[in-house]
Design a protein around this motif. Structure first.
Motif, PDB file in Angstrom:
ATOM      1  N   VAL A 201       0.875  -1.181   0.000  1.00  0.00           N
ATOM      2  CA  VAL A 201       0.000   0.000   0.000  1.00  0.00           C
ATOM      3  C   VAL A 201       0.906   1.222   0.000  1.00  0.00           C
ATOM      4  CG1 VAL A 201      -1.773   1.282   1.225  1.00  0.00           C
ATOM      5  CG2 VAL A 201      -1.804  -1.217   1.261  1.00  0.00           C
ATOM      6  N   GLY A 202       0.786   2.071  -1.019  1.00  0.00           N
ATOM      7  CA  GLY A 202       1.696   3.207  -1.048  1.00  0.00           C
ATOM      8  C   GLY A 202       1.296   4.298  -1.996  1.00  0.00           C
ATOM      9  N   ARG A 203       2.126   5.346  -1.947  1.00  0.00           N
ATOM     10  CA  ARG A 203       1.985   6.485  -2.844  1.00  0.00           C
ATOM     11  C   ARG A 203       3.269   7.302  -2.748  1.00  0.00           C
ATOM     12  NH1 ARG A 203      -1.115  11.549  -2.196  1.00  0.00           N
ATOM     13  NH2 ARG A 203       0.883  12.266  -3.048  1.00  0.00           N
ATOM     14  N   GLY A 204       3.417   8.289  -3.637  1.00  0.00           N
ATOM     15  CA  GLY A 204       4.581   9.149  -3.625  1.00  0.00           C
ATOM     16  C   GLY A 204       4.492  10.193  -2.533  1.00  0.00           C
ATOM     17  N   GLY A 205       5.453  11.094  -2.517  1.00  0.00           N
ATOM     18  CA  GLY A 205       5.514  12.122  -1.484  1.00  0.00           C
ATOM     19  C   GLY A 205       4.461  13.189  -1.679  1.00  0.00           C
ATOM     20  N   GLY A 206       4.366  14.055  -0.688  1.00  0.00           N
ATOM     21  CA  GLY A 206       3.393  15.137  -0.726  1.00  0.00           C
ATOM     22  C   GLY A 206       3.286  15.811   0.625  1.00  0.00           C
ATOM     23  N   ILE A 228      -3.601 -10.566   4.558  1.00  0.00           N
ATOM     24  CA  ILE A 228      -2.368 -10.543   3.779  1.00  0.00           C
ATOM     25  C   ILE A 228      -1.384  -9.606   4.474  1.00  0.00           C
ATOM     26  CG2 ILE A 228      -1.367 -10.148   1.497  1.00  0.00           C
ATOM     27  CD1 ILE A 228      -4.219 -10.272   0.375  1.00  0.00           C
ATOM     28  N   PRO A 229      -0.116 -10.012   4.629  1.00  0.00           N
ATOM     29  CA  PRO A 229       0.874  -9.095   5.204  1.00  0.00           C
ATOM     30  C   PRO A 229       0.969  -7.813   4.376  1.00  0.00           C
ATOM     31  CG  PRO A 229       1.751 -11.328   5.097  1.00  0.00           C
ATOM     32  CD  PRO A 229       0.454 -11.342   4.344  1.00  0.00           C
ATOM     33  N   VAL A 230       0.937  -6.667   5.058  1.00  0.00           N
ATOM     34  CA  VAL A 230       0.904  -5.361   4.389  1.00  0.00           C
ATOM     35  C   VAL A 230       2.233  -4.640   4.577  1.00  0.00           C
ATOM     36  CG1 VAL A 230      -0.221  -3.114   4.291  1.00  0.00           C
ATOM     37  CG2 VAL A 230      -1.586  -5.173   4.705  1.00  0.00           C
ATOM     38  N   ILE A 231       2.776  -4.143   3.463  1.00  0.00           N
ATOM     39  CA  ILE A 231       3.943  -3.258   3.496  1.00  0.00           C
ATOM     40  C   ILE A 231       3.464  -1.859   3.125  1.00  0.00           C
ATOM     41  CG2 ILE A 231       6.230  -2.765   2.550  1.00  0.00           C
ATOM     42  CD1 ILE A 231       6.476  -5.676   1.762  1.00  0.00           C
ATOM     43  N   SER A 232       3.700  -0.894   4.015  1.00  0.00           N
ATOM     44  CA  SER A 232       3.312   0.481   3.714  1.00  0.00           C
ATOM     45  C   SER A 232       4.498   1.208   3.098  1.00  0.00           C
ATOM     46  CB  SER A 232       2.863   1.203   4.993  1.00  0.00           C
ATOM     47  OG  SER A 232       3.937   1.307   5.908  1.00  0.00           O
ATOM     48  N   HIS A 236       7.748  10.109   1.427  1.00  0.00           N
ATOM     49  CA  HIS A 236       9.196   9.984   1.503  1.00  0.00           C
ATOM     50  C   HIS A 236       9.599   9.377   2.840  1.00  0.00           C
ATOM     51  CE1 HIS A 236       9.474  12.159  -2.214  1.00  0.00           C
ATOM     52  NE2 HIS A 236       8.850  13.223  -1.714  1.00  0.00           N
ATOM     53  N   GLU A 237      10.898   9.190   3.002  1.00  0.00           N
ATOM     54  CA  GLU A 237      11.408   8.523   4.207  1.00  0.00           C
ATOM     55  C   GLU A 237      11.046   9.286   5.473  1.00  0.00           C
ATOM     56  OE1 GLU A 237      15.627   6.661   5.856  1.00  0.00           O
ATOM     57  OE2 GLU A 237      15.523   7.702   3.926  1.00  0.00           O
ATOM     58  N   THR A 238      10.979  10.631   5.399  1.00  0.00           N
ATOM     59  CA  THR A 238      10.686  11.438   6.595  1.00  0.00           C
ATOM     60  C   THR A 238       9.201  11.522   6.895  1.00  0.00           C
ATOM     61  OG1 THR A 238      10.721  13.428   5.210  1.00  0.00           O
ATOM     62  CG2 THR A 238      12.772  12.808   6.324  1.00  0.00           C
ATOM     63  N   ASP A 239       8.347  11.079   5.960  1.00  0.00           N
ATOM     64  CA  ASP A 239       6.906  11.127   6.195  1.00  0.00           C
ATOM     65  C   ASP A 239       6.468   9.911   7.018  1.00  0.00           C
ATOM     66  OD1 ASP A 239       6.609  13.450   4.653  1.00  0.00           O
ATOM     67  OD2 ASP A 239       6.566  12.258   2.810  1.00  0.00           O
ATOM     68  N   THR A 240       5.614  10.163   7.993  1.00  0.00           N
ATOM     69  CA  THR A 240       5.091   9.080   8.822  1.00  0.00           C
ATOM     70  C   THR A 240       3.583   9.219   8.919  1.00  0.00           C
ATOM     71  OG1 THR A 240       7.116   9.051  10.141  1.00  0.00           O
ATOM     72  CG2 THR A 240       5.214   7.937  11.061  1.00  0.00           C
ATOM     73  N   THR A 241       2.862   8.110   8.671  1.00  0.00           N
ATOM     74  CA  THR A 241       1.402   8.112   8.751  1.00  0.00           C
ATOM     75  C   THR A 241       0.934   7.024   9.705  1.00  0.00           C
ATOM     76  OG1 THR A 241       1.143   6.550   6.924  1.00  0.00           O
ATOM     77  CG2 THR A 241       1.286   8.890   6.340  1.00  0.00           C
ATOM     78  N   ILE A 242      -0.336   7.084  10.046  1.00  0.00           N
ATOM     79  CA  ILE A 242      -0.933   6.051  10.893  1.00  0.00           C
ATOM     80  C   ILE A 242      -0.836   4.687  10.205  1.00  0.00           C
ATOM     81  CG2 ILE A 242      -3.079   5.256  11.964  1.00  0.00           C
ATOM     82  CD1 ILE A 242      -1.866   7.638  13.368  1.00  0.00           C
ATOM     83  N   ALA A 243      -0.967   4.689   8.882  1.00  0.00           N
ATOM     84  CA  ALA A 243      -0.865   3.433   8.134  1.00  0.00           C
ATOM     85  C   ALA A 243       0.500   2.778   8.332  1.00  0.00           C
ATOM     86  CB  ALA A 243      -1.122   3.686   6.648  1.00  0.00           C
ATOM     87  N   ASP A 244       1.534   3.597   8.486  1.00  0.00           N
ATOM     88  CA  ASP A 244       2.876   3.036   8.714  1.00  0.00           C
ATOM     89  C   ASP A 244       2.934   2.299  10.051  1.00  0.00           C
ATOM     90  OD1 ASP A 244       3.928   4.060   6.338  1.00  0.00           O
ATOM     91  OD2 ASP A 244       4.298   6.015   7.258  1.00  0.00           O
ATOM     92  N   SER A 247       0.787  -1.104   9.771  1.00  0.00           N
ATOM     93  CA  SER A 247       1.203  -2.088   8.765  1.00  0.00           C
ATOM     94  C   SER A 247       2.165  -3.108   9.382  1.00  0.00           C
ATOM     95  CB  SER A 247       1.881  -1.386   7.582  1.00  0.00           C
ATOM     96  OG  SER A 247       0.960  -0.551   6.908  1.00  0.00           O
ATOM     97  N   ASP A 248       2.286  -4.226   8.709  1.00  0.00           N
ATOM     98  CA  ASP A 248       3.205  -5.266   9.179  1.00  0.00           C
ATOM     99  C   ASP A 248       4.660  -4.870   8.974  1.00  0.00           C
ATOM    100  OD1 ASP A 248       1.233  -7.427   9.901  1.00  0.00           O
ATOM    101  OD2 ASP A 248       0.687  -7.098   7.810  1.00  0.00           O
ATOM    102  N   LEU A 249       4.907  -4.033   7.966  1.00  0.00           N
ATOM    103  CA  LEU A 249       6.268  -3.570   7.714  1.00  0.00           C
ATOM    104  C   LEU A 249       6.191  -2.226   7.015  1.00  0.00           C
ATOM    105  CD1 LEU A 249       9.310  -4.308   7.848  1.00  0.00           C
ATOM    106  CD2 LEU A 249       9.076  -5.280   5.559  1.00  0.00           C
ATOM    107  N   ARG A 250       7.032  -1.282   7.456  1.00  0.00           N
ATOM    108  CA  ARG A 250       7.069   0.043   6.836  1.00  0.00           C
ATOM    109  C   ARG A 250       8.309   0.166   5.966  1.00  0.00           C
ATOM    110  NH1 ARG A 250       9.752   5.021   7.757  1.00  0.00           N
ATOM    111  NH2 ARG A 250       8.585   6.787   6.885  1.00  0.00           N
ATOM    112  N   ALA A 251       8.112   0.651   4.746  1.00  0.00           N
ATOM    113  CA  ALA A 251       9.223   0.904   3.837  1.00  0.00           C
ATOM    114  C   ALA A 251       9.388   2.413   3.678  1.00  0.00           C
ATOM    115  CB  ALA A 251       8.969   0.261   2.484  1.00  0.00           C
ATOM    116  N   PRO A 252      10.609   2.905   3.604  1.00  0.00           N
ATOM    117  CA  PRO A 252      10.801   4.352   3.499  1.00  0.00           C
ATOM    118  C   PRO A 252      10.328   4.927   2.163  1.00  0.00           C
ATOM    119  CG  PRO A 252      12.898   3.193   3.305  1.00  0.00           C
ATOM    120  CD  PRO A 252      11.886   2.179   3.724  1.00  0.00           C
TER     121      PRO A 252
END
Length: 453
Positions: A201-206, A228-232, A236-244, A247-252
């Motif tokens: 589950v993702g999107r670009g910066g903003g 299903i295991p979810v990767i958020s 960008h790397e400095t952005d943090t959301t509730i979804a992160d 989620s089972d794993l957060r990617a920058p």
């Protein structure tokens, strides 16, 4: 014991600092104010004063935290700061140690973010015990993101490059603006109806407004409920959301999410090659060990010099055979001699009729003698066969099959403890090889032991 009631400045300052640090109301505080006297040090630290109409509060933001600030702080800006209040001992004044800083105008978003974060944290949605492990070799991967843009392109390209065996299915989704929350929820629910191993589950910066759909409670709960295991991979790397957090794993980044979802085929090929080489070395080593063992066994004393083991018994058999043949021959000669003597006596002393009768008797006697000689030879043959079987049963190799061994010193069989001394090197002949050992202790059997035996 000193009775001086006066404290040093240092001691008093330390005491005050401990009081500040122990007060839970001074930890993780949120403060709004106007920046003044802003100084950005070359090290990256930010020194400032936060003020309002009634008070002033000195503050500092160290470089590790300052890296997360997306704007350049300037005097006159109204900001929202999160941090701790403590005492700087060198100057004896309390100050604000900022951990995060945002420009005013997004305070409502920030407050809503913190409130939802606290609520879900209390419910346990962020606990590690709820996190699902990612499969090592996923077969099908679902991607929930916008149909166009850099994020979906980076994810799909990276997945195909690293692990082309995986089947990638895109669920086109609104990721910002009106209707984005519902679109994200529906896409995740649809993906969970399919046979997928990983969900990205993702999107670009903003801006925070652009990313806000991923801070909605509905999105957090549908991610938490995903089988299903979810990767958020949001922003960008400095952005943090509730979804992160949920989620089972957060990617920058979206690219990093794809890298975390699948293994690298190049690395797998390298690993397989390494395993193959290691297996070849292992098998070759085992074969060489078996060859060495075979060589040792082939060159062992019993197999290298088998005649030495059988030689004494062969000699005994040969002597017994010779003795049997000599005794049989002597017995035959004695019988023939008695026959000739008897024949002469009969011819010289007995009348013709009696001689004929005697000849008949002698013929009968000769027949009986021949029969007895045959029986004697059969008995001797049976005795010889029995002796051979006994010798075979007493063969050292037969004994060694039952777990015994034969000690040698320089090729000579050791029959008594009197033949060895402490320090001697013995060769122990076993059924399947030899053992080289050293005599450490000799314990002769006493007379009573020999009698008992």
């Amino acid at each position: 014991m000193s009775t001086d009631p006066y404290l040093s400045v240092k001691a008093l300052t330390k005491y005050i600092k401990k009081k500040f640090d122990a007060d839970p109301h001074l930890r993780d505080v949120y403060v709004k104010g106007e920046l003044s006297n802003v100084k950005i040090h070359t090290s990256g630290h930010i020194y400032f004063t936060l003020k309002d109409n009634a008070a002033r509060l000195p503050g500092v933001m160290f470089s590790a935290s300052a890296k997360s600030v997306k704007f350049k702080p300037e005097s006159g800006m109204t900001v929202l700061i999160r941090g701790d209040v403590s005492v700087y001992e060198a100057s004896g004044q309390y100050q604000l140690y900022a951990q995060s800083m945002q420009a005013d105008g997004i305070g409502d978003y920030y407050l809503a973010f913190e409130q939802l974060k606290e609520k879900l944290a209390k419910e346990g949605l962020f606990q590690a015990s709820h996190k699902q492990a990612l499969p090592r070799f996923p077969k099908r991967i679902a991607v929930v993101t916008a149909q166009t843009g850099a994020a979906v392109r980076d994810i799909i390209i990276t997945l195909h490059r690293r692990y082309p065996l995986a089947d990638v299915v895109l669920y086109p989704t609104l990721v910002q603006g009106a209707g984005a929350t519902q679109s994200i929820v529906q896409s995740i629910q649809s993906a969970n109806k399919g046979d997928f191993d990983v969900l990205i589950v993702g999107r670009g910066g903003g801006s925070i407004e652009d990313l806000w759909a991923f801070n909605e409670e509905a999105v957090a709960r549908v991610i938490f409920d995903s089988r299903i295991p979810v990767i958020s991979a949001i922003g960008h790397e400095t952005d943090t959301t509730i979804a992160d957090f949920v989620s089972d794993l957060r990617a920058p980044t979206p690219t990093a999410a794809a890298e975390l979802a699948v293994p690298s085929q190049a690395e797998l090929l390298e690993r397989v090659t390494s395993y193959r080489s290691q297996m070849y070395r292992t098998v070759s080593g085992a074969v060489n060990q078996q060859k060495q063992a075979l060589n040792r066994l082939t060159s062992s004393f019993p197999l290298a010099y088998p005649e030495r083991l059988y030689r004494p018994f062969i000699e005994r058999v040969e002597r017994a055979t010779d003795s049997l043949q000599r005794e049989s021959l002597q017995q035959l000669n004695r019988s023939k001699e008695r026959y000739r003597t008897l024949d002469q006596q009969l011819k010289s002393r007995v009348p013709l009729q009696r001689i004929r009768q005697s000849e008949t008797d002698v013929a009968e006697l000769a027949r009986r003698l021949d029969y007895q000689m045959n029986q004697l030879l059969k008995n001797r043959s049976r005795q010889l066969s029995s002796a051979i079987r006994t010798l075979d049963a007493l063969s050292p190799l037969k004994i060694m099959d039952r777990g015994y061994s034969i000690p040698y010193i320089e090729g000579a069989v050791v029959k008594s403890v009197s033949q060895v001394k402490v320090g001697d090197r013995l060769t122990m002949a076993m059924q399947d090889g030899t053992i080289l050992t050293t005599v450490d202790e000799i314990n002769p059997a006493n007379e009573g032991d020999r009698n008992d035996g």
